[in-house]
Design a protein around this motif. Structure first.
Motif, PDB file in Angstrom:
ATOM      1  N   PHE A  99       0.811  -0.818  -0.031  1.00  0.00           N
ATOM      2  CA  PHE A  99       0.617   0.077   0.571  1.00  0.00           C
ATOM      3  C   PHE A  99       0.735   1.458  -0.099  1.00  0.00           C
ATOM      4  CE2 PHE A  99      -2.105   3.236   2.894  1.00  0.00           C
ATOM      5  CZ  PHE A  99      -3.713   3.429   2.017  1.00  0.00           C
ATOM      6  N   VAL A 100       2.091   0.862   0.740  1.00  0.00           N
ATOM      7  CA  VAL A 100       2.585   2.541   0.817  1.00  0.00           C
ATOM      8  C   VAL A 100       3.347   2.347  -0.030  1.00  0.00           C
ATOM      9  CG1 VAL A 100       4.541   3.186   2.104  1.00  0.00           C
ATOM     10  CG2 VAL A 100       2.484   2.171   3.029  1.00  0.00           C
ATOM     11  N   THR A 136       1.361   3.846  -3.134  1.00  0.00           N
ATOM     12  CA  THR A 136       1.526   5.298  -2.792  1.00  0.00           C
ATOM     13  C   THR A 136       2.272   5.955  -3.457  1.00  0.00           C
ATOM     14  OG1 THR A 136      -0.450   4.806  -0.878  1.00  0.00           O
ATOM     15  CG2 THR A 136       0.840   7.176  -1.262  1.00  0.00           C
ATOM     16  N   PHE A 137       3.415   5.602  -3.330  1.00  0.00           N
ATOM     17  CA  PHE A 137       4.766   6.061  -3.751  1.00  0.00           C
ATOM     18  C   PHE A 137       4.836   6.760  -5.759  1.00  0.00           C
ATOM     19  CE2 PHE A 137       6.555   6.075   1.226  1.00  0.00           C
ATOM     20  CZ  PHE A 137       6.618   7.347   0.923  1.00  0.00           C
ATOM     21  N   ASN A 139       1.484   7.939  -6.864  1.00  0.00           N
ATOM     22  CA  ASN A 139       0.850   9.559  -6.753  1.00  0.00           C
ATOM     23  C   ASN A 139       2.225  10.445  -7.237  1.00  0.00           C
ATOM     24  OD1 ASN A 139       3.233  11.986  -5.350  1.00  0.00           O
ATOM     25  ND2 ASN A 139       0.753  12.224  -4.983  1.00  0.00           N
ATOM     26  N   ARG A 174       1.174  12.372 -11.064  1.00  0.00           N
ATOM     27  CA  ARG A 174       1.574  14.386 -10.742  1.00  0.00           C
ATOM     28  C   ARG A 174       2.897  15.071 -12.329  1.00  0.00           C
ATOM     29  NH1 ARG A 174       4.887  13.883  -6.303  1.00  0.00           N
ATOM     30  NH2 ARG A 174       6.028  15.556  -7.497  1.00  0.00           N
ATOM     31  N   VAL A 182       4.525  20.384  -9.384  1.00  0.00           N
ATOM     32  CA  VAL A 182       5.502  19.854  -7.551  1.00  0.00           C
ATOM     33  C   VAL A 182       6.049  19.116  -7.435  1.00  0.00           C
ATOM     34  CG1 VAL A 182       5.137  19.260  -4.769  1.00  0.00           C
ATOM     35  CG2 VAL A 182       2.804  19.372  -6.597  1.00  0.00           C
ATOM     36  N   GLN A 193      10.853   8.910  -6.094  1.00  0.00           N
ATOM     37  CA  GLN A 193       9.777   8.363  -6.220  1.00  0.00           C
ATOM     38  C   GLN A 193       8.952   6.978  -6.368  1.00  0.00           C
ATOM     39  OE1 GLN A 193       7.075  12.310  -5.032  1.00  0.00           O
ATOM     40  NE2 GLN A 193       5.041   9.975  -4.828  1.00  0.00           N
ATOM     41  N   VAL A 206       0.600   7.232   5.470  1.00  0.00           N
ATOM     42  CA  VAL A 206       1.855   8.181   4.145  1.00  0.00           C
ATOM     43  C   VAL A 206       0.715   8.327   2.790  1.00  0.00           C
ATOM     44  CG1 VAL A 206       2.964   7.186   2.472  1.00  0.00           C
ATOM     45  CG2 VAL A 206       2.848   6.274   4.718  1.00  0.00           C
ATOM     46  N   PRO A 207      -0.268   8.019   2.185  1.00  0.00           N
ATOM     47  CA  PRO A 207      -0.765   8.745   1.417  1.00  0.00           C
ATOM     48  C   PRO A 207      -1.517  10.192   1.078  1.00  0.00           C
ATOM     49  CG  PRO A 207      -2.279   6.426   1.841  1.00  0.00           C
ATOM     50  CD  PRO A 207      -0.851   6.702   2.652  1.00  0.00           C
ATOM     51  N   VAL A 216       1.734  12.394   1.078  1.00  0.00           N
ATOM     52  CA  VAL A 216       2.570  12.123  -0.228  1.00  0.00           C
ATOM     53  C   VAL A 216       1.075  13.523  -0.948  1.00  0.00           C
ATOM     54  CG1 VAL A 216       2.543  11.504  -2.372  1.00  0.00           C
ATOM     55  CG2 VAL A 216       2.960  10.764  -0.361  1.00  0.00           C
ATOM     56  N   GLU A 217      -0.119  12.997  -0.847  1.00  0.00           N
ATOM     57  CA  GLU A 217      -0.840  14.166  -1.294  1.00  0.00           C
ATOM     58  C   GLU A 217      -1.571  15.476  -0.709  1.00  0.00           C
ATOM     59  OE1 GLU A 217      -2.045  12.601  -4.135  1.00  0.00           O
ATOM     60  OE2 GLU A 217      -2.017  10.957  -4.175  1.00  0.00           O
ATOM     61  N   ARG A 253       0.701  17.589  -0.045  1.00  0.00           N
ATOM     62  CA  ARG A 253       1.920  18.022  -0.503  1.00  0.00           C
ATOM     63  C   ARG A 253       1.666  18.668  -1.811  1.00  0.00           C
ATOM     64  NH1 ARG A 253       7.091  16.366  -3.124  1.00  0.00           N
ATOM     65  NH2 ARG A 253       8.490  17.981  -3.706  1.00  0.00           N
ATOM     66  N   THR A 254       0.824  17.876  -2.265  1.00  0.00           N
ATOM     67  CA  THR A 254       0.519  17.917  -3.972  1.00  0.00           C
ATOM     68  C   THR A 254      -0.799  19.127  -3.790  1.00  0.00           C
ATOM     69  OG1 THR A 254       0.832  15.716  -4.906  1.00  0.00           O
ATOM     70  CG2 THR A 254      -0.577  16.598  -6.395  1.00  0.00           C
ATOM     71  N   SER A 280       0.088  22.201  -2.922  1.00  0.00           N
ATOM     72  CA  SER A 280       0.873  23.451  -3.976  1.00  0.00           C
ATOM     73  C   SER A 280      -0.250  24.421  -5.084  1.00  0.00           C
ATOM     74  CB  SER A 280       2.031  22.006  -5.260  1.00  0.00           C
ATOM     75  OG  SER A 280       0.593  21.578  -6.002  1.00  0.00           O
TER      76      SER A 280
END
Lengths: 586, 69
Positions: free
Chosen positions: A432-433, A436-437, A440, A444, A468, A477, B16-17, B20-21, B23-24, B27
């Motif tokens: 899951f973690v 996520t990285f 995301n 982006r 970002v 990431q 965690v998400p 992370v999100e 931060r996005t 912005s």
């Protein structure tokens, strides 16, 4: 009825009930895990290469690795697991074995042979001793051309899955003769409706392979119409997404409520959801082709409308599954508006993996809406955004649910207790973690046009700002996410291997699934009329596809305007390099 | 502890998400956090959650340690 049936089988594992079927299911699961291991490892190779963290393959081989990663994970891993789960679902819910276990083994072996042919064809791209090639990516439409063995392998695999569907139908027909007045048990209903739209959607890809791509690869026909093969691929290519997803949905409907300590909120609502997927999964594929010239905007608009309707069953699922989990949590003593969340069994890796997969799927649904919108799709089309999106769907909603489910299923079909629940819990959380990285960063970067399917994109020497941070941060990431996912994958495989050799067979859970608060008796009988829903699904396909296909054939010809295709390769002949240098430095 | 160790691990993973999100999302409002600032923020939130989880529910550490008589 279901609860009564389950109570009669209480404290018995699936292996105790159906030893012959358990062997086939175990074989299918292990085939799935092997595809996951190879495909996952190749995913790490790709991620490290593209982000320039570690490059040890030739740039041209990146596309071989990409093809193997896509095919092994999106097709092989998912569908082998699916046939295992559906065989379990049909036999468990009908409380009877398959009609002929030799037939069951036959379709499994056919799928294995198909997988081997496909795998060897792809690996021929990097192993000189194998005279095959198939750098055609997961989407495998023209003008990229593969070795005939690749297409033959795909055909065998898909026909094997058709026969698996026939096996489930035969088993249900046999049960129906013995139980003429009974409603179809929910897990069997889910398997059958999914099989029906699989038959419908794979007709497109079968036509594409057998009539166009295979004869073209064999040299029987000189050319094909790329837009036609592409449209036929996407006719199948979006429905296959739901084919992967339906076993995950099944797990969320019939396992999560039980694991939460309660019952499924509504059996009728679950049936409505699966009927909607049968109706709407196929006539939507053109939404993958918004940027294709040669398809009129009106047809694309119809596909978009159908796609937006698909949000309905997903939202119904979110409501039903969360309501069922809340019911379970309150049965366990949970209270308050959100306080009940604390009462859920978070230490159980099966529950936590599935719940987190569902959570990620919610995010995937939002990025999917953006993909499905005609105007905003132009922004993200063929960018890394799309890769981020499907790593949340198939890479998490499906893969994480399957891995979590395996922690319950492998003990069921082997009779051996899970080796380590702690390792399993850590594994689902790490996946899951890691995702996520990775996802995301992909989303982006895609928003700012960074492309997908590119071995070595260059962002040095000019000013480029992604959403970002910097390109370097995005790459870091993605690489971090890929490493975490690979570690999680290794943890999963280790746990599965050690479980298979585990001597402990005590305290195994009984082979049951969730009962219902509102059962099939509360739903109209018409929901079980599979002929009716299939007929409507066919009509929708005809409405959605007849005119676009006729238009494509009319403008480009059935076999295309002399498109001979090419095999993807980058020659590194020193003489050619010198010639290129002389051209720019006379 | 207020929640089990397993549940605490799940809470941290789910965080965690959000970090992370977050931060996005920030912005888009013109607030750009560096990686280091995001890590510090995430670490602070994790620390706060861990402290909340291990702190005795009645706020009386001594009573918790000595247990019921």
């Amino acid at each position: 009825m279901e609860v009564t049936r389950m109570s009669s089988t209480a404290s018995r594992t699936y292996l105790d009930q159906f030893p012959a079927e358990a062997k086939v299911i175990k074989a299918a699961f292990w085939s799935s895990f092997m595809a996951l291991a190879i495909g996952g490892l190749l995913g790490l190779v790709q991620a490290l290469h593209r982000t320039d963290v570690l490059r040890f393959i030739d740039p041209a081989d990146y596309y071989t690795v990409l093809t193997a990663h896509g095919v092994l994970l999106a097709i092989t891993f998912t569908i082998f697991f699916l046939v295992g789960i559906f065989t379990w679902a049909v036999t468990t819910s009908l409380d009877r074995g398959v009609v002929d276990i030799r037939f069951t083994w036959a379709w499994y072996i056919m799928m294995v042979v198909g997988t081997i042919l496909v795998g060897v064809s792809i690996l021929g791209g990097v192993v000189d001793a194998i005279p095959t090639y198939a750098d055609v990516l997961f989407t495998f439409y023209a003008p990229l051309q593969a070795h005939p063995a690749f297409y033959v392998g795909l055909v065998l695999f898909v026909v094997g899955s058709w026969l698996a569907g026939a096996d489930w139908f035969r088993t249900w027909w046999a049960w129906r003769k013995e139980n003429p007045d009974e409603r179809i048990p929910l897990p069997t209903f889910m398997a059958l409706t999914t099989t029906l739209f699989w038959y419908l959607c794979t007709l497109g890809v079968a036509l594409s392979i057998l009539v166009f791509l295979l004869p073209w690869s064999l040299g029987i026909v000189d050319s094909v119409n790329p837009l036609l093969t592409r449209t036929l691929f996407w006719y199948f290519g979006h429905a296959v997404v739901y084919f992967w997803l339906m076993p995950a949905y099944m797990m969320w409907y019939i396992m999560l409520p039980k694991l939460s300590g309660g019952k499924l909120f509504s059996d009728p609502l679950a049936r409505v959801v699966f009927v909607l997927f049968l109706l709407l999964s196929t006539p939507v594929g053109i939404h993958h082709q918004y940027l294709d010239p040669g398809i009129a905007e009106g047809y694309k608009f119809i596909a978009m409308t159908n796609t937006m309707f698909l949000l309905l069953p997903s939202l119904l699922t979110a409501f039903t599954v969360v309501a069922s989990m809340e019911h379970g949590a309150r049965q366990r003593g949970g209270t308050g508006y959100l306080g009940w969340l604390k009462a859920l069994p978070w230490r159980d890796p099966v529950f936590t993996g599935m719940a987190l997969a569902g959570l990620m799927f919610a995010a995937a649904g939002f990025s999917g809406m953006i993909n499905a919108g005609m105007n905003i799709n132009y922004l993200v089309h063929n960018s890394w955004w799309v890769v981020g999106h499907f790593h949340l769907t198939v890479g998490t909603a499906v893969a994480l649910t399957f891995m979590a489910a395996a922690y319950w299923f492998i003990p069921q079909v082997t009779g051996k207790a899970l080796w380590s629940r702690q390792l399993a819990l850590g594994q689902v959380l790490l996946w899951f973690v890691g995702m996520t990285f990775m996802s995301n960063a992909m989303h982006r970067s895609g928003l700012f046009g960074m492309p997908r399917r590119t071995a070595e994109p260059q962002y040095q020497g000019f000013n480029f700002e992604p959403a970002v941070g910097t390109v370097g941060e995005i790459n870091a990431q993605v690489a971090l996410g890929a490493v975490l996912l690979t570690v999680a994958l290794a943890m999963f495989l280790l746990n599965m291997v050690l479980t298979s050799f585990n001597d402990d067979s005590d305290s195994l859970p009984a082979n049951t699934y969730a009962g219902t608060l509102s059962g099939p008796e509360d739903s109209p009988a018409v929901l079980d009329n599979l002929k009716l829903w299939t007929a409507i699904a066919v009509v929708l396909v005809i409405v959605g596809y007849t005119l676009p296909l006729a238009s494509i054939v009319d403008s480009g010809g059935l076999f295309g305007p002399d498109i001979s295709g090419f095999q993807l390769a980058i020659e590194t002949d020193p003489a050619l390099v010198l010639e290129s240098v002389r051209e720019v430095m006379p | 502890m207020r929640i089990s160790k397993g549940a605490l691990l799940v809470v941290i993973a789910v965080l965690v998400p959000f970090v992370v999100e977050f931060r996005t999302a920030l912005s888009w409002f013109g607030i750009e956090l560096s990686v280091l600032e995001s890590l510090v923020l995430g670490g602070a939130v994790v620390l706060a959650i861990v402290l909340w989880a291990v702190w005795p529910p009645n706020g009386n550490a001594e009573a918790e340690l000595s247990g019921p008589n």
